[in-house]
Design a protein around this motif. Structure first.
Motif, mmCIF file in Angstrom:
data_model
loop_
_atom_site.group_PDB
_atom_site.id
_atom_site.type_symbol
_atom_site.label_atom_id
_atom_site.label_comp_id
_atom_site.label_asym_id
_atom_site.label_seq_id
_atom_site.Cartn_x
_atom_site.Cartn_y
_atom_site.Cartn_z
ATOM 1 N N TRP A 8 0.861 -1.179 0.000
ATOM 2 C CA TRP A 8 0.000 0.000 0.000
ATOM 3 C C TRP A 8 0.883 1.209 0.000
ATOM 4 N N THR A 9 0.643 2.168 -0.862
ATOM 5 C CA THR A 9 1.433 3.386 -0.893
ATOM 6 C C THR A 9 0.592 4.539 -0.392
ATOM 7 N N ASP A 10 1.212 5.428 0.344
ATOM 8 C CA ASP A 10 0.498 6.532 0.972
ATOM 9 C C ASP A 10 0.165 7.652 -0.010
ATOM 10 N N THR A 11 0.992 7.880 -0.992
ATOM 11 C CA THR A 11 0.824 9.057 -1.829
ATOM 12 C C THR A 11 -0.434 9.022 -2.673
ATOM 13 N N SER A 12 -0.763 7.897 -3.272
ATOM 14 C CA SER A 12 -1.936 7.870 -4.139
ATOM 15 C C SER A 12 -3.000 6.904 -3.652
ATOM 16 N N ARG A 13 -2.727 6.203 -2.581
ATOM 17 C CA ARG A 13 -3.631 5.170 -2.080
ATOM 18 C C ARG A 13 -3.948 4.148 -3.165
ATOM 19 N N ALA A 14 -2.982 3.907 -4.024
ATOM 20 C CA ALA A 14 -3.130 2.893 -5.061
ATOM 21 C C ALA A 14 -2.259 1.708 -4.695
ATOM 22 N N SER A 15 -2.654 0.540 -5.131
ATOM 23 C CA SER A 15 -1.890 -0.646 -4.794
ATOM 24 C C SER A 15 -0.649 -0.747 -5.654
ATOM 25 N N THR A 16 0.415 -1.301 -5.054
ATOM 26 C CA THR A 16 1.628 -1.599 -5.781
ATOM 27 C C THR A 16 2.037 -3.003 -5.402
ATOM 28 N N PRO A 17 2.527 -3.789 -6.361
ATOM 29 C CA PRO A 17 2.892 -5.161 -6.054
ATOM 30 C C PRO A 17 3.978 -5.220 -4.991
ATOM 31 N N GLU A 75 2.656 1.985 8.117
ATOM 32 C CA GLU A 75 3.824 2.828 7.850
ATOM 33 C C GLU A 75 3.925 3.186 6.376
ATOM 34 N N ARG A 76 3.535 2.276 5.498
ATOM 35 C CA ARG A 76 3.582 2.540 4.055
ATOM 36 C C ARG A 76 2.446 3.444 3.611
ATOM 37 N N GLY A 77 1.319 3.379 4.289
ATOM 38 C CA GLY A 77 0.170 4.204 3.934
ATOM 39 C C GLY A 77 -0.924 4.021 4.962
ATOM 40 N N LEU A 78 -1.172 5.058 5.735
ATOM 41 C CA LEU A 78 -2.115 4.975 6.841
ATOM 42 C C LEU A 78 -3.530 4.724 6.334
ATOM 43 N N PRO A 79 -4.181 3.666 6.820
ATOM 44 C CA PRO A 79 -5.591 3.458 6.459
ATOM 45 C C PRO A 79 -6.459 4.489 7.166
ATOM 46 N N ASP A 80 -7.722 4.540 6.792
ATOM 47 C CA ASP A 80 -8.656 5.459 7.435
ATOM 48 C C ASP A 80 -9.208 4.884 8.732
ATOM 49 N N ALA A 81 -9.339 3.565 8.768
ATOM 50 C CA ALA A 81 -9.858 2.879 9.954
ATOM 51 C C ALA A 81 -9.203 1.516 10.055
ATOM 52 N N VAL A 82 -9.116 1.014 11.285
ATOM 53 C CA VAL A 82 -8.541 -0.308 11.518
ATOM 54 C C VAL A 82 -9.457 -1.067 12.469
ATOM 55 N N LEU A 83 -9.817 -2.277 12.066
ATOM 56 C CA LEU A 83 -10.564 -3.190 12.926
ATOM 57 C C LEU A 83 -9.594 -4.278 13.357
ATOM 58 N N ILE A 84 -9.365 -4.407 14.657
ATOM 59 C CA ILE A 84 -8.376 -5.361 15.167
ATOM 60 C C ILE A 84 -9.032 -6.285 16.179
ATOM 61 N N ASP A 85 -8.844 -7.584 15.963
ATOM 62 C CA ASP A 85 -9.263 -8.570 16.949
ATOM 63 C C ASP A 85 -8.230 -8.549 18.066
ATOM 64 N N ILE A 86 -8.631 -8.114 19.240
ATOM 65 C CA ILE A 86 -7.677 -8.046 20.354
ATOM 66 C C ILE A 86 -7.747 -9.286 21.220
ATOM 67 N N LEU A 126 0.018 1.978 16.031
ATOM 68 C CA LEU A 126 -0.757 2.689 15.003
ATOM 69 C C LEU A 126 -0.947 4.155 15.370
ATOM 70 N N ARG A 127 -1.183 4.431 16.644
ATOM 71 C CA ARG A 127 -1.325 5.831 17.083
ATOM 72 C C ARG A 127 -0.018 6.593 16.866
ATOM 73 N N GLU A 128 1.116 5.943 17.124
ATOM 74 C CA GLU A 128 2.404 6.595 16.887
ATOM 75 C C GLU A 128 2.605 6.888 15.406
ATOM 76 N N ILE A 129 2.267 5.912 14.563
ATOM 77 C CA ILE A 129 2.411 6.090 13.124
ATOM 78 C C ILE A 129 1.491 7.207 12.631
ATOM 79 N N ALA A 130 0.270 7.245 13.141
ATOM 80 C CA ALA A 130 -0.716 8.238 12.696
ATOM 81 C C ALA A 130 -0.325 9.651 13.103
ATOM 82 N N GLY A 131 0.315 9.794 14.240
ATOM 83 C CA GLY A 131 0.654 11.132 14.717
ATOM 84 C C GLY A 131 -0.611 11.958 14.886
ATOM 85 N N ASN A 132 -0.693 13.094 14.205
ATOM 86 C CA ASN A 132 -1.868 13.971 14.290
ATOM 87 C C ASN A 132 -2.928 13.661 13.238
#
Length: 160
Positions: free
Chosen positions: A9-18, A82-93, A107-113
């Motif tokens: 996942w790339t952050d700049t265009s939110r397009a997939s890259t192999p 780290e490669r591209g922040l998603p908008d939401a994350v669902l995590i089985d804890i 994830l909070r550290e990666i997201a920053g503000n």
């Protein structure tokens, strides 16, 4: 809906890259003008070690129009963010070592503000687990099973 493919996942265009990863993305979000198309811009990362749950949530969110990245590996979830922040994350804890709680911190550290909706999914509904999840940085603590209406409501209100 397009076929699921292995990707990064790339952050700049939110397009997939192999890339060689275990994560799967449902499609590359494209620009659109309708509300349904706009929802496709929103990327939801799902982290669950139960493959059936992972596949079910992926299918559900794709059918609602969201881009989905799915992984069973908590370390990979952090790499994806780290490669591209998603908008939401669902995590089985509910894993044996509560790895999802440490992932929330990362994830909070990666997201920053930047905005990031963190949703904890678990089979544990006791108050102490809810408090642990919220203290770890989750916005929402849901006890499984979660209805499609609950997920759709929260995501649609968040992504307006």
């Amino acid at each position: 809906m397009t076929d699921t493919m292995k990707t990064g996942w790339t952050d700049t265009s939110r397009a997939s890259t192999p890339a060689v990863t275990g994560a799967e993305i449902s499609h590359s979000p494209n620009l659109g003008t309708t509300k349904a198309e706009a929802m496709r811009h929103k990327c939801v990362l799902i982290v669950d070690r139960d493959r059936e749950a992972l596949d079910g949530l992926t299918y559900l969110l794709e059918s609602m129009g969201y881009g989905v990245i799915a992984t069973a590996d908590t370390r990979e979830a952090l790499e994806i963010a780290e490669r591209g922040l998603p908008d939401a994350v669902l995590i089985d804890i509910g894993s044996p070592h509560l790895e999802g709680l440490s992932v929330a911190h990362g994830l909070r550290e990666i997201a920053g503000n930047r905005p990031l909706l963190l949703i904890a999914l678990t089979g544990w509904g006791q108050p102490q687990y809810r408090e642990m999840a919220l203290s770890a940085g989750f916005d929402v603590h849901w006890v499984k099973p979660v209805s499609a209406d609950q997920i759709n409501f929260l995501l649609s209100m968040t992504f307006v």
